[in-house]
Design a protein around this motif. Structure first.
Motif, PDB file in Angstrom:
ATOM      1  N   ASN A 110       0.871  -1.170   0.000  1.00  0.00           N
ATOM      2  CA  ASN A 110       0.000   0.000   0.000  1.00  0.00           C
ATOM      3  C   ASN A 110       0.914   1.227   0.000  1.00  0.00           C
ATOM      4  O   ASN A 110       1.735   1.405   0.904  1.00  0.00           O
ATOM      5  CB  ASN A 110      -0.896  -0.037   1.243  1.00  0.00           C
ATOM      6  N   HIS A 111       0.775   2.078  -1.021  1.00  0.00           N
ATOM      7  CA  HIS A 111       1.668   3.227  -1.201  1.00  0.00           C
ATOM      8  C   HIS A 111       1.655   4.150   0.031  1.00  0.00           C
ATOM      9  O   HIS A 111       2.686   4.718   0.407  1.00  0.00           O
ATOM     10  CB  HIS A 111       1.214   3.975  -2.468  1.00  0.00           C
ATOM     11  N   LEU A 112       0.505   4.269   0.660  1.00  0.00           N
ATOM     12  CA  LEU A 112       0.411   5.131   1.852  1.00  0.00           C
ATOM     13  C   LEU A 112       1.156   4.504   3.019  1.00  0.00           C
ATOM     14  O   LEU A 112       1.795   5.196   3.815  1.00  0.00           O
ATOM     15  CB  LEU A 112      -1.058   5.369   2.225  1.00  0.00           C
ATOM     16  N   ALA A 114       3.743   2.683   2.661  1.00  0.00           N
ATOM     17  CA  ALA A 114       5.168   2.886   2.349  1.00  0.00           C
ATOM     18  C   ALA A 114       5.615   4.257   2.855  1.00  0.00           C
ATOM     19  O   ALA A 114       6.664   4.384   3.490  1.00  0.00           O
ATOM     20  CB  ALA A 114       5.400   2.747   0.849  1.00  0.00           C
ATOM     21  N   HIS A 115       4.801   5.311   2.596  1.00  0.00           N
ATOM     22  CA  HIS A 115       5.136   6.634   3.153  1.00  0.00           C
ATOM     23  C   HIS A 115       5.160   6.551   4.687  1.00  0.00           C
ATOM     24  O   HIS A 115       6.037   7.108   5.335  1.00  0.00           O
ATOM     25  CB  HIS A 115       4.081   7.667   2.754  1.00  0.00           C
ATOM     26  N   ALA A 116       4.173   5.845   5.242  1.00  0.00           N
ATOM     27  CA  ALA A 116       4.004   5.830   6.705  1.00  0.00           C
ATOM     28  C   ALA A 116       5.162   5.141   7.416  1.00  0.00           C
ATOM     29  O   ALA A 116       5.532   5.534   8.522  1.00  0.00           O
ATOM     30  CB  ALA A 116       2.682   5.142   7.059  1.00  0.00           C
ATOM     31  N   GLY A 139      -1.449  14.159  -4.064  1.00  0.00           N
ATOM     32  CA  GLY A 139      -2.591  13.249  -4.108  1.00  0.00           C
ATOM     33  C   GLY A 139      -3.217  12.979  -2.748  1.00  0.00           C
ATOM     34  O   GLY A 139      -4.349  12.502  -2.672  1.00  0.00           O
ATOM     35  N   HIS A 140      -2.484  13.265  -1.678  1.00  0.00           N
ATOM     36  CA  HIS A 140      -2.968  12.892  -0.344  1.00  0.00           C
ATOM     37  C   HIS A 140      -2.829  14.033   0.638  1.00  0.00           C
ATOM     38  O   HIS A 140      -1.923  14.840   0.540  1.00  0.00           O
ATOM     39  CB  HIS A 140      -2.185  11.689   0.197  1.00  0.00           C
ATOM     40  N   CYS A 141      -3.723  14.040   1.597  1.00  0.00           N
ATOM     41  CA  CYS A 141      -3.620  14.981   2.707  1.00  0.00           C
ATOM     42  C   CYS A 141      -4.328  14.309   3.876  1.00  0.00           C
ATOM     43  O   CYS A 141      -5.550  14.331   3.964  1.00  0.00           O
ATOM     44  CB  CYS A 141      -4.270  16.312   2.332  1.00  0.00           C
ATOM     45  N   THR A 307       9.188  12.349  -0.962  1.00  0.00           N
ATOM     46  CA  THR A 307       8.428  12.293  -2.211  1.00  0.00           C
ATOM     47  C   THR A 307       8.438  10.832  -2.692  1.00  0.00           C
ATOM     48  O   THR A 307       9.100   9.984  -2.103  1.00  0.00           O
ATOM     49  CB  THR A 307       9.062  13.217  -3.264  1.00  0.00           C
ATOM     50  N   ASP A 308       7.695  10.561  -3.768  1.00  0.00           N
ATOM     51  CA  ASP A 308       7.545   9.168  -4.187  1.00  0.00           C
ATOM     52  C   ASP A 308       8.884   8.556  -4.584  1.00  0.00           C
ATOM     53  O   ASP A 308       9.661   9.156  -5.330  1.00  0.00           O
ATOM     54  CB  ASP A 308       6.534   9.082  -5.335  1.00  0.00           C
ATOM     55  N   ASN A 309       9.148   7.365  -4.083  1.00  0.00           N
ATOM     56  CA  ASN A 309      10.420   6.674  -4.316  1.00  0.00           C
ATOM     57  C   ASN A 309      10.180   5.180  -4.099  1.00  0.00           C
ATOM     58  O   ASN A 309       9.132   4.783  -3.591  1.00  0.00           O
ATOM     59  CB  ASN A 309      11.478   7.219  -3.350  1.00  0.00           C
TER      60      ASN A 309
HETATM   61 ZN    ZN Z   1       3.107   9.346  -2.546  1.00  0.00          ZN
END
Ligand code: ZN
Ligand code: KG4
Length: 350
Positions: A110-112, A114-116, A139-141, A307-309
């Protein structure tokens, strides 16, 4: 476990990374796709085709740099949502193909998440659960209580636009091109942030939801009061500064509420900010102050990991594998996949 290959294709960054099982980054690559700026935003079909064009060579490159043969990998992982479905299909199908060809486990990240989980990377100090994440991107907030692998509680989210979208829209109406965030920040430096009274959406309301569509529209209406053609630079700078100030005050208020909600369960811990908008120095300063006021530590991962990676994708997969989660090859990528979905803690034997 052998090294893990992570793949990120959920929006307009094509990325691949190889991490050792202990989280050491062995190789990584990110390509921010050109070709969208002329359209003033990410065009999903162009993004998907570009992922397809770049991913095979990029994966071969990171594996070569890491000195890891595909068969020596411990697992292959791909962002499988949320995001633009065409790109998600490209990345996850590629990962599944490699997993199938080499008999490796596949992890649908889940991309979120991954950020988390990024602040838990050993190189960033390996932050312990639980902590509060403020994810602010194009895309997210959202505000998320990160409590464990697959265990996240969304405390609040935007009810309309993401904050980065608002920056991009304001960049567009001020004639600054796309993406707007960096250009708006730069112009705001020369402006007077108190000249225009713009709305602070939801400020003071209970909870920590966000709303940016009214603020975005207020800026568009303000710009429309000027004669057609380019705005005087001084006015554009004052509008950019006033907009950024309104966002800063709104984010500080919402983050303050989120920290109070989080602290009610866990006590004050750490506020982590991630996403492209976290690059903004004014917003970082305001959030640092808000965290200090609430008795929270403040962490902002380095921008390339904000940022996205794909480092974050491989790392999330390592965390999920350690927790015993693995996915089937028929796992369907999905454009919407909230972090607190019930399937974040399930696993299926291949
Ligand atoms: Zn992202
Ligand atoms: O996380 P990200 O690279 O991609 C996703 O949206 O997933 O975030 C990009 C967003 C864009 O909306 C961009 O305008 C915004 O982050 N952004 C900024 C700044 N740098 C990038 N917003 C405000 N200030 C900045 N310095």
């Amino acid at each position: 476990m052998g090294p893990v290959l992570g793949i990120e294709t959920s929006c307009d960054e094509t990325a691949a990374a190889v991490l050792a099982a202990d989280g050491t980054v062995l190789a990584e690559a990110v390509l921010s796709q050109a070709g969208h700026a002329a359209f003033g935003g990410v065009v999903p079909e162009i993004a998907a085709r570009a992922h397809l064009a770049h991913l095979p060579a990029m994966v071969a490159d990171v594996l070569a740099q890491a000195g890891v043969a595909p068969a020596a990998l411990g697992a292959v992982a791909a962002s499988s949502g949320p995001g633009l479905i065409g790109g998600l299909i490209v990345g996850s199908s590629f990962a599944k193909g490699m997993a199938l060809a080499h008999g490796l486990p596949f992890v649908a990240v889940n991309h979120l998440e991954a950020h988390a989980l990024t602040p838990r990377l050993p190189a960033l100090g390996g932050l312990a659960f639980p902590y509060l994440l403020l994810l602010v991107s194009g895309g997210h907030c959202q505000c998320v209580s990160v409590e464990g692998v697959g265990r996240h509680r969304r405390l609040g989210t935007t009810i309309d636009d993401a904050v980065g979208e608002a920056f991009d829209k304001v960049g567009k109406v001020l004639g600054l091109g796309w993406p707007g965030g960096p250009a708006v920040e730069k112009l705001a430096k020369q402006g007077n942030a108190t000249r225009f009274a713009l709305p602070r959406p939801l400020k003071g309301r209970p909870g920590c939801d966000f709303s940016f569509s009214g603020l975005k529209t207020a800026v568009a209406q303000l710009v429309a009061t000027y004669p057609a053609g380019p705005l005087p630079v001084a006015d554009a700078a004052d509008i950019a500064a006033s907009f950024q100030h309104a966002v800063a005050e709104t984010l500080a208020d919402r983050a303050g509420h989120a920290m109070a909600m989080f602290a009610a369960t866990h006590g004050p811990r750490t506020l982590v900010v991630a996403g492209g908008v976290a690059a903004n120095a004014t917003l970082r300063a305001v959030l640092t102050a808000a965290a200090a006021k609430a008795g929270f530590a403040f962490v902002a991962p380095p921008l390339r990991l904000c940022t996205d990676n794909a480092v974050m994708v491989a790392w999330a997969a390592i965390e999920r594998l350690r927790a015993g989660f693995v996915d089937r090859l028929d796992h369907a990528p999905r454009p919407r996949w909230p972090l607190d979905s019930s399937d974040m803690q399930t696993t299926a034997a291949p």
